[in-house]
Design a protein around this motif. Structure first.
Motif, short mmCIF file in Angstrom:
data_model
loop_
_atom_site.label_atom_id
_atom_site.label_comp_id
_atom_site.label_asym_id
_atom_site.label_seq_id
_atom_site.Cartn_x
_atom_site.Cartn_y
_atom_site.Cartn_z
N ARG A 1 -40.14 -14.38 34.95
CA ARG A 1 -41.18 -15.32 34.93
C ARG A 1 -40.70 -16.11 33.29
NH1 ARG A 1 -46.50 -12.47 33.84
NH2 ARG A 1 -46.52 -12.52 36.26
N GLU A 2 -40.03 -15.56 32.30
CA GLU A 2 -39.50 -16.14 31.21
C GLU A 2 -38.05 -15.62 31.00
OE1 GLU A 2 -43.71 -17.25 28.75
OE2 GLU A 2 -42.66 -15.25 28.46
N ARG A 3 -37.34 -16.62 30.34
CA ARG A 3 -36.13 -16.12 29.75
C ARG A 3 -35.84 -16.73 28.39
NH1 ARG A 3 -31.25 -18.29 33.55
NH2 ARG A 3 -31.54 -16.20 34.66
N VAL A 4 -35.31 -15.75 27.58
CA VAL A 4 -34.85 -16.12 26.09
C VAL A 4 -33.37 -16.68 26.16
CG1 VAL A 4 -34.69 -15.03 24.06
CG2 VAL A 4 -36.52 -14.43 25.36
N TRP A 5 -33.37 -17.69 25.75
CA TRP A 5 -31.92 -18.16 25.54
C TRP A 5 -31.48 -17.92 24.16
CZ3 TRP A 5 -28.64 -20.92 29.21
CH2 TRP A 5 -29.43 -20.86 30.25
N ARG A 6 -30.54 -17.60 23.93
CA ARG A 6 -29.81 -17.38 22.49
C ARG A 6 -28.39 -18.34 22.57
NH1 ARG A 6 -31.66 -11.95 23.99
NH2 ARG A 6 -33.15 -11.66 22.52
N ILE A 7 -28.49 -19.53 21.89
CA ILE A 7 -27.65 -20.41 21.79
C ILE A 7 -26.86 -20.60 20.40
CG2 ILE A 7 -27.16 -22.97 22.24
CD1 ILE A 7 -30.01 -23.10 23.77
N ARG A 8 -25.78 -20.64 20.49
CA ARG A 8 -24.71 -21.10 19.38
C ARG A 8 -24.11 -22.33 19.47
NH1 ARG A 8 -24.67 -17.78 14.75
NH2 ARG A 8 -24.43 -15.90 15.83
N VAL B 1 -32.93 -19.95 19.15
CA VAL B 1 -33.40 -19.15 20.09
C VAL B 1 -34.66 -19.94 20.88
CG1 VAL B 1 -34.76 -17.15 20.51
CG2 VAL B 1 -33.02 -17.12 18.64
N ALA B 2 -34.41 -19.90 22.27
CA ALA B 2 -35.46 -20.71 23.11
C ALA B 2 -35.98 -19.81 23.95
CB ALA B 2 -34.67 -22.24 23.53
N VAL B 3 -36.98 -20.14 24.56
CA VAL B 3 -37.84 -19.48 25.55
C VAL B 3 -38.08 -20.50 26.86
CG1 VAL B 3 -39.74 -18.25 26.44
CG2 VAL B 3 -39.17 -18.02 23.98
N GLU B 4 -37.74 -20.09 27.89
CA GLU B 4 -37.78 -20.97 29.06
C GLU B 4 -38.81 -20.17 29.97
OE1 GLU B 4 -35.22 -22.25 32.98
OE2 GLU B 4 -34.44 -20.85 31.86
N ARG B 5 -39.90 -20.85 30.39
CA ARG B 5 -40.70 -20.66 31.57
C ARG B 5 -40.21 -21.09 32.94
NH1 ARG B 5 -43.35 -23.71 27.90
NH2 ARG B 5 -43.63 -25.33 29.70
N ARG B 6 -39.83 -20.01 33.31
CA ARG B 6 -39.11 -20.21 34.73
C ARG B 6 -39.76 -20.29 35.89
NH1 ARG B 6 -34.07 -17.39 36.29
NH2 ARG B 6 -33.29 -19.57 36.51
#
Length: 958
Positions: free
Chosen positions: A233-240, A214-219
């Motif tokens: 403003r921010e986006r949560v990335w759920r990556i497999r 899980v990552a958080v991007e400040r857009r």
């Protein structure tokens, strides 16, 4: 304090910002920390317990001291000034220990996305860029995530260069280029590949099972500045990811000495970054205190930038010869075998005390005072092992490096570069490329042909970590800070060990070291070392605390994403909602549904309106919008068997065209839900549930089908929103229905209770059921949601029907003793407790909860059971939840309760108030007087049957 040139900032653009009420200027590319330093601001916070001044220690997310409050454009507390990107109009303030939450809703958007990849590379420093480039060469899906706004990692804060040894099949011929420029070119190349995604400003916060990251991007520019409405403003990335390469770098650590928390005490590598990346001089005259070679490179860069280096204080008796020679060339004094015993100053560093180091552990001797406004410290480097540890990886203490390094993980992950203890630029580039190749091969499951050799550094900083050094011995450790954010000192740690604590986890909780926003990034291993020192054991024996997610602080708004407000708990309305609104209904929330509560007429309060609606249902005809009842299609060859196992009574014997009431229990025999089961065809049933339990019942069904009975051929589908349902209730309901459905035989013999018919009602195809939740003659008319409003309007246009809401429905059902699951039950009630032994089949061999009915506790006579209550004063309305006691005198506490009121109403049909209650011994107390403590008085009530109206059921058939 801004250099005349240099740095990766846009000097052609000026940004205005406010800090603590004073306006300053900076440039795009600045952080709040670098802009404050450029304006000579040293103190940016105050410590939480001791109120000591706090300055800027680092240049990244590991910052332990300089946390600020953003005031505009939207309040956000406890942000490291080192990670807040500067933007026009930023307003921030120092924090006196704690921040403040916003008092109004955040207007910004937050969202989330799912992604899959062959290789995820975390960190866009030299090792990460090399790994991503190696993995991307054959068209693999690669994600490169980095927390900074631009790629390069440590290259951004140094003057080192990178070269390609030969032409590259992706980049083409390359020449020697500054490290930051090489990083930008490499990242741009990667971003241009169709299967590669580069995510700057993206912090990986958690590593979970099966390579789920899980990552958080400040857009936008942090909280910055206004962004387009369609940009979150921010986006949560759920990556497999199939494979993960952790190129997360290393954090420089401090050393514990007196006054090491003063503004002006800074990590050496961070000061170097401010000079090179931001063009900022963090001080005019500096002392460098180190136990390794890397601080020499920082001292040289700062000296070349114009900072006077008063001395390099090296705890080692023999520093590296090349570094010592470099210091002599620049006229910098090297004090080998010395330590800094104290930083001095009132609010910031103004002098540094230096003494000769004593290896025997005694306090240093022969103190010397050096004037300085900047003290640069380097106690060593800690690989950023947090995510590796979260992956299930084990760590080992490397005595040579003096730090924890990754060992082994149960997942498909490896660390690269400084994250695994490789601290040279050439080593990071080579190690990253090798890790990228291995990740690609593992992801593809086959060997991948070797590609061009990795880039190499043109400057080889022969950086040796040196012996680990943690603590400057002293007689008083009250100002030797271990965790400045928590005001934890060496004295506090020694107090913990002196109290008998030995586990570093216990000491963490005793002292709170490592529990602040930075989660001990710079203080964690230092705390371990102090514990080891106190216990007389090695650092490796003490170990580390657990590294938990999130790696960095995350806003609740980001975690919530769009799941907030109406999207968090959506407002659900029925197809008839517009009519209810137009006709003055007041609403209550039932689950997520807005249900008409009652329909007041002019001059009516709630009591008058409900009594009128009840009278219409009992004496004439009334209608309710029952569309919110949960409706689940259960279809398949084994549907009947499945329902037999779920319900306490038999459903497989139900004929097509018939309806049966049923109760579901949990394995402990307690009532879970109730409703009707309608058999539409041999293998097709329609199950109705309570409004609030619809989702839970469907989940319950799926759980049993998927985990316990996978052999059953059954499909369950929610159809709640597909049907609009109108309950037509009262003695004249048959008359109204006959007028609306001329083709339907509505006589009692033609259309008996608990059966259904298909017909047209008001010209609309409908399924009509003879079901009653009021005890009156009643029908439930089901049409598609599209036709719901037309049906309701046709019913109301007859001029005979009174609309009623949920409050009237509750009164009608309570008069008949029909319980509401969740109101008249509380998870400890069986069907027998509700007076419904008849609904528990004695024919079925098994069903969920059957075994529990034979337990002694479930069958004991003094269980709380459903009864009716009649207050002796028929005008007194008992509060729901009121307890019941036996004596007429106020009992002495503790007061034994016999039960409590579950439902309480005024009844038009009974001409008085009444209540339902769960009472110990239940029906055996019929006629007994009990008391309800209300408002300091004991209200007498008489126990009666829970069926208070038409106990014979004569009204059900009209």
């Amino acid at each position: 304090m801004r250099r005349e040139s240099g740095g990766r900032i846009d000097r052609g653009t000026t940004l205005r910002f406010i800090f603590d009420g004073t306006e300053y200027t900076g440039h795009p590319g600045d952080t709040l920390a670098s802009a404050l330093l450029a304006n000579g601001v040293r103190q940016v916070a105050t410590s939480v317990k001791l109120g000591r001044p706090r300055g800027i220690v680092s240049a990244g997310g590991e910052e332990p001291s300089a946390v600020v409050q953003i005031e505009a454009p939207f309040p956000e507390p406890m942000l490291p000034a080192t990670t807040v990107e500067l933007y026009e109009g930023l307003v921030a303030s120092s924090i006196p220990g704690q921040g403040r939450l916003a008092t109004e809703p955040d207007p910004a958007r937050y969202d989330a996305v799912h992604a899959h990849c062959d290789v995820l590379v975390v960190g866009a420093g030299p090792a990460g860029l090399a790994a991503a480039r190696a993995a991307a060469g054959t068209g693999a899906r690669v994600i490169l995530a980095d927390e900074r706004s631009e790629p390069g990692g440590s290259l951004l804060g140094t003057r080192e260069s990178v070269t390609e040894p030969e032409a590259d099949d992706v980049l083409g011929p390359q020449e020697v280029s500054p490290g930051a420029e090489w990083a930008a070119a490499t990242a741009a190349m990667l971003d241009g590949l169709p299967e590669v995604r580069v995510l700057p400003r993206t912090t990986v916060i958690g590593y979970y099972d099966d390579n789920y990251v899980v990552a958080v991007e400040r857009r936008t520019n942090h909280l910055g500045a206004a962004a387009p409405a369609d940009v979150a403003r921010e986006r949560v990335w759920r990556i497999r990811a199939k494979r993960v390469v952790l190129a997360t770098g290393a954090h420089e650590r401090s050393i514990a000495f007196a006054g090491n928390d003063l503004p002006g005490v800074m990590l050496a590598g961070s000061a170097r970054a401010y000079a090179n990346r931001y063009g900022v001089l963090p001080g005019r005259r500096a002392v460098v205190f180190t136990a390794n070679d890397s601080a020499y490179a920082a001292a040289f860069d700062l000296a070349d930038a114009g900072v006077e280096i008063a001395a390099i204080v090296d705890v080692r008796p023999a520093p590296g010869a090349a570094w010592a020679a470099g210091a002599r060339e620049r006229g910098i004094e090297v004090l080998a075998g010395h330590v800094v015993t104290a930083a001095q100053g009132d609010g910031q560093v103004c002098a540094v005390l230096v003494g000769r180091h004593r290896p025997d552990g005694e306090a240093a001797v022969g103190e010397r005072e050096l004037a300085a406004d900047l003290l640069l410290v380097s106690g060593g480097w800690n690989p950023v092992v947090h995510l590796f540890s979260q992956s299930g990886g084990t760590l080992r203490y490397d005595e040579g490096l003096g730090t924890l390094v990754p060992d082994a993980s149960r997942q498909a992950v490896e660390a690269a570069g400084a994250a695994k203890g490789v601290f040279t630029l050439t080593g990071c580039l080579a190690d990253g490329a090798a890790a990228g190749h291995r990740a690609l091969e593992a992801a593809h499951g086959t060997a991948v042909a070797e590609r061009a050799a990795p880039p190499r550094a043109t400057v080889e900083p022969a950086t040796a970590p040196g012996a680990a050094f943690w603590l400057v011995p002293a007689t008083d450790y009250r100002t030797h800070f271990v965790d400045p954010q928590r005001d934890v000192t060496v004295a506090d740690v020694l107090k913990a060990t002196g109290a008998g604590l030995r586990s570093v986890e216990h000491i963490k909780r005793y002292t709170t070291a490592g529990t602040a926003h930075d989660q001990g990034k710079t203080s964690g291993l230092l705390t371990t070392a102090i514990v080891a020192h106190a216990l007389g054991v090695s650092v490796g024996e003490v170990g580390s605390t657990t590294f938990r997610a999130p790696y960095a602080p995350v806003s609740f708004a980001a975690l919530a994403g769009r799941d907030r407000g109406l999207l968090h708990d959506p407002v659900r309305v029925t197809a008839l909602h517009e009519w209810h609104v137009a006709n003055g209904a007041l609403f209550e929330n039932v689950g997520q549904w807005k249900r008409p509560w009652y329909y007041p007429r002019a001059g009516e309060d709630m009591e008058a309106a409900v009594l009128r609606e009840c009278a219409a249902a009992r004496e004439s005809v009334a209608a309710m919008d029952a569309s919110t009842l949960g409706k689940i299609d259960v279809i398949g060859p084994d549907a009947a068997e499945f329902l037999d196992r779920l319900y306490t009574n038999l459903m497989s014997s139900l004929a097509v065209g018939a309806v049966r009431y049923g109760v579901m229990c949990r394995p402990d025999g307690m009532v879970f839900d109730d409703g009707t089961v309608i058999r539409l065809a041999e293998e097709h049933f329609l199950v109705t549930t309570t409004t609030g339990n619809a989702a839970a019942v469907l989940d319950w069904m799926e759980e049993w089908l998927q985990t316990e009975w996978p052999e059953l051929r059954v499909h369950c589908t929610s159809v709640t929103e597909q049907w609009a349902t109108v309950a037509l209730v009262g003695p004249r309901s048959r008359e109204v229905l006959a007028g609306l459905a001329p083709d339907l035989a509505v006589g009692a013999a033609d259309f008996p209770f608990m059966t259904w018919r298909e017909t047209e009602v008001a010209g609309i195809p409908a399924r009509v059921c003879r079901i009653s939740f009021s005890g009156e003659l009643a029908y439930e008319i089901n049409v598609t949601s599209w036709d719901g409003l037309r049906l309701w309007t046709a019913i109301m246009d007859t001029g005979l029907v009174t609309p009623y809401g949920t409050e009237t429905m509750h009164v009608l059902r309570a008069e008949k003793g029909y319980p509401i699951v969740g109101q008249d039950t509380d998870g400890t009630v069986t069907p027998q407790d509700l007076g419904m032994s008849w609904v528990v089949s004695k024919k079925k061999p098994d069903f969920i909860g059957k075994r529990s009915f034979s337990r002694a506790d479930t069958s004991r006579a003094d269980r709380k059971q459903l009864v009716g209550l009649l207050p002796e004063d028929p005008a007194v309305l008992l509060p729901e939840g009121a307890h019941l006691v036996a004596g007429a005198e106020p009992p002495e506490p503790p007061v034994p309760t016999l039960g409590h009121v579950t439902s309480s109403y005024r009844s038009a049909a009974l001409g008085r108030t009444f209540a339902l209650a769960l009472v110990r011994g239940g029906p055996s107390r019929a006629g007994e007087r009990l008391y309800a403590p209300v408002g300091g008085a004991l209200v007498p009530v008489t126990v009666t049957s829970h069926v208070l109206y038409d106990p014979e059921g004569a009204r059900r058939d009209g």
